[in-house]
Design an enzyme around this catalytic site. Sequence first.
Site, PDB file in Angstrom:
ATOM      1  N   ASP A 257       0.860  -1.088   0.284  1.00 57.51           N
ATOM      2  CA  ASP A 257       0.576  -0.229  -0.312  1.00 57.51           C
ATOM      3  C   ASP A 257       0.879   0.987   0.367  1.00 57.51           C
ATOM      4  O   ASP A 257       1.993   1.083   0.141  1.00 57.51           O
ATOM      5  CB  ASP A 257      -0.904   0.695   1.451  1.00 57.51           C
ATOM      6  CG  ASP A 257      -2.525   0.890   0.618  1.00 57.51           C
ATOM      7  OD1 ASP A 257      -1.676   1.997   0.075  1.00 57.51           O
ATOM      8  OD2 ASP A 257      -3.597   0.977   1.661  1.00 57.51           O
TER       9      ASP A 257
HETATM   10  C1  NOJ Z   1      -4.182   4.338   0.126  1.00 56.35           C
HETATM   11  C2  NOJ Z   1      -4.739   3.330  -0.062  1.00 56.35           C
HETATM   12  O1  NOJ Z   1      -4.940   2.184   1.746  1.00 56.35           O
HETATM   13  C3  NOJ Z   1      -5.333   1.615  -0.981  1.00 56.35           C
HETATM   14  O2  NOJ Z   1      -6.704   1.334  -0.944  1.00 56.35           O
HETATM   15  C4  NOJ Z   1      -5.191   2.582  -2.519  1.00 56.35           C
HETATM   16  O3  NOJ Z   1      -4.940   2.007  -3.389  1.00 56.35           O
HETATM   17  C5  NOJ Z   1      -3.416   3.534  -2.002  1.00 56.35           C
HETATM   18  N1  NOJ Z   1      -4.286   4.792  -1.154  1.00 56.35           N
HETATM   19  C6  NOJ Z   1      -4.192   4.125  -3.722  1.00 56.35           C
HETATM   20  O4  NOJ Z   1      -4.373   5.351  -4.112  1.00 56.35           O
END
Ligand code: NOJ
Length: 719
Positions: A257
Amino acid sequence: MSRIDTLMGKMTLAEKLGQLTMAASSYTVTGPIIAGDSTDAIKAGTIGNLLNMVGAAHVRQMQRLAVEESRLGIPLLIGLDIVHGHRILFPVPLGEASLFDPETWALTARESAMEAAAEGLAMTFAPMLDVARDPRWGRSAEGPGEDPWLGARIAEAKVRGFQGADLAAADALAAVAKHYCAYGAVTAGRDYASVDISARTLREVHMPAFEAAVAAGVAAVMPAFTDLAGIPMTANKELLRGWLRGRWGFKGVIVSDYNAIAELINHGIAADLAEAAAHALNAGVDIDMMADAYRHGLPIALERGLVAMAQIDESVRRVLTLKEQLGLFDHPYRRGTTPESNATLTQRRRLARAVGARAIVMLKNDKETLPLPASLRRLAVIGPLADAPAEMRGPWWGAADTEGHVSVLSGLRAMLPHSQVLYVPGVAIESEDVSGIAAAVDLCATVDAIVLCVGEAAVMSGEAASRAHLDLPGKQREFAEAVLERARASAKPVIAILFSGRPLVVPWLVESADAVLAAWFLGSEAGNSISDVLTGRVSPSGRTPVTWARAEGQIPIFFGERPSGRPANPKDHFTSKYLDVANEPLFPFGHGLTYGLFVYSNLRVTPADVEDIDTIQIRVDVRNVGARAAQETVFLFTHDKLASVARPLLELKGFTKIDLRPGETGSVSLSLPATELRFLGPELEPVFEPGEVEILVGPCADRSRLLVGTIRLSWSRPC
Ligand code: NOJ
C-alpha cells in the site's frame, strides 16, 4: 531463452529496483507523499510502474517514455483505484453488495475495466475485500460488508469482472485484492490503527474473501497498512509467503500500500529505510508503492546482507511476468487507443441507474407511503443532500469529474414533470448555521409529501474517515426533527433518504419518518435511481449487507455471533445483555423491504441424512401477498448447534432471488454441498463433524423470521 530471462540477464540493479517501484503521477493524490516528476527516472528505467494517472494521452505519453526512450524498453504498469467506476460511477461497494447478485457485481467491474482500459490503464487497486463489522471505520464503504461468505462471492465476481477472460485483452485490468488482511478489524474502528484478533477470527472471517480472490485468479494482492498482533502486514511473512503464496498457491504480484514500506519505521519494527525494505521484500512484497524504500533501501540492505539478490530477482520476474500477461510487451499502447463510443457511455449510464435503484435498501415503509402516489401535486425535496450532485459520487470517485452526476432534486423533477417539486436545503452538513430550518419547515406545511435528504458528506466515509458518532452530522438532526414535527402536525408523510458510506445509528429518524431508504452513495445516476424507486418505476429489492445498530455502544454488531453461555434473558439478571439498550439491532443483516409482501412456507430439506459427499437440496415456497410485483431475496443460513468448537448462531451459505406478481407463489431452490459444513476445529484445521445441523431459510438474519429444518451429518464411510 524467454523474453523475461533475456531481460533479466541485461538488467542492472537500478533497473531491477525500478521494476519494483511504483510512483505517483501528479493527477490525483491518494496519500501523504507526493512524488516529483518521474520523467527522467522512467527514461532511465529506474521507475517501472505508476499510479494515479488518468487520460489516454497522458498515459500514452508516459508509456512512450518507457517503451521508446528507456534502455530496455520495458513497458510501465499503470494503475489507479477504480473502486466503483472510473468516470461513470456505480454505487459504492457496500451499496452494491446490497444487490446480492454476482452477475451484476461482475458486470459493473467489467464496465469499469472497459472504461479505465480505454484510457490506457492496466491495473486497478480493487476489489477491496475487507470484512467490516465496525461502522466507525470509514472504509466500510469500500468493502463487502460484514460477512465472510458474502465477501468471498463478491471477490470472485469482481476479479472475473475486472480481469475478463484474458488479461492481455485491450479491455482487461489486473485486479488487486486488498487489503490483506483484517484491515476491517482496526482497533475501535480507527483507520490505520492496530489489529489484534484471534487466529480463528482471522481465518474464519477475514481470510476467506482473499482465498476466493486467489482461486479466481486475481493478478495481485495488496497487504494492509495495519499490523496484525504486532507484525505489520507489509512485513508479514507468515501471511504473505506462508498462506498467500504457500498454502493458496498465489503466483501473482504483491504490491504494497501507499508508503506502507517506509511506515514500517513508524510501526517500530525497522530502524531505517534499508531495514524496512528488507522486511517487506523478505515477506514477499514485490512492488513498493510510493515509499521509494526499495530503490533507496535495498542496495544498502544488500550490502548489509539483509536480503539476497535472488529475492530481488524473484520479485522482478513476477512483475515482468504480470506485464507480459497483460500483453504490455507486445502491445504497450493497445489499451487507450480506441476511445469508447457515446452509445457505450449512454448504455453504461443506464446500467448505473438500474444498479443504483437495486442497491437502495428500503428500511421502512409504513402504511405504504411509497411508492409516491401518482396524484401527488406538490412535493418538498429538502435537506443538504437533496441537490448535491457531486456528493452522490461517494468517498472515492476515481476519475469522475464533479459535474455530470444526478441529484435527487433533478431526478425527481425529470420523473415528475406534472408535479411541483420544491427545494430548500435547510442546513449544510458541516455548518452550525440553523437559520435555514424555518424555511424548510414552512414549506413542509404546503406540500403533499416531503422527501428529506440527509446523511454524511461523501468524504465522511472512505479512507481516513473514521467517525465516533454515527448519528447525522452537523445540525441535521435538529433540522430533521423540526421537519418531522411539522409534518406530523399537518399529517404529511416524510420519506427520509439516508446517504452514507456505512450504516448510521439513527433510531430516532427511523421511528419518526414514514419511510426510510438507505441510499448509500449510488454514483453518477443516484438521483434517477432514487426517483425510480420513489415513484414505483422500480420496486426496491436491495438488502443490507451490514447490521444496523440502534446504539453506538452495540458496535461491533454482526449476525455471525457465537452463542453465549448465558444467552440474554430479560427475567435473569446475569445474562448477556445491556442494561440500557436491547441486544437486537435496529435492522438485521439482509433486511430490506419491497413493494410486495412475502410469506414463506413449506421448507423442504433433502436428504435428511446427509453424508459428506452429498449435496443438500433446499426448497421453499414464497408467496407475494402484497399488492405489487416485487423481487424477494431468499437467504440460506446454517447453524451447527453441537460441535467441538462453538459455531456462530447463523452462518450465511447461500442466497437466491425470485420475482413474484401479487398473489403469485413460487418456489426457490438452493443447494449446499455438505463439504461447506466443514469448519475449523480446535486445532484450526478443517473438520467435518457428524451430528445435527439446522438449515434456516428466510428474508434476513433475524432468526425469528426464518424457517428451520434439520439434517443429520455423517461420513460416507467410517474414518
Ligand atoms: C491507500 C489505500 O489504502 C489503498 O486502498 C489505495 O489503493 C492506495 N492508497 C492507492 O491510492
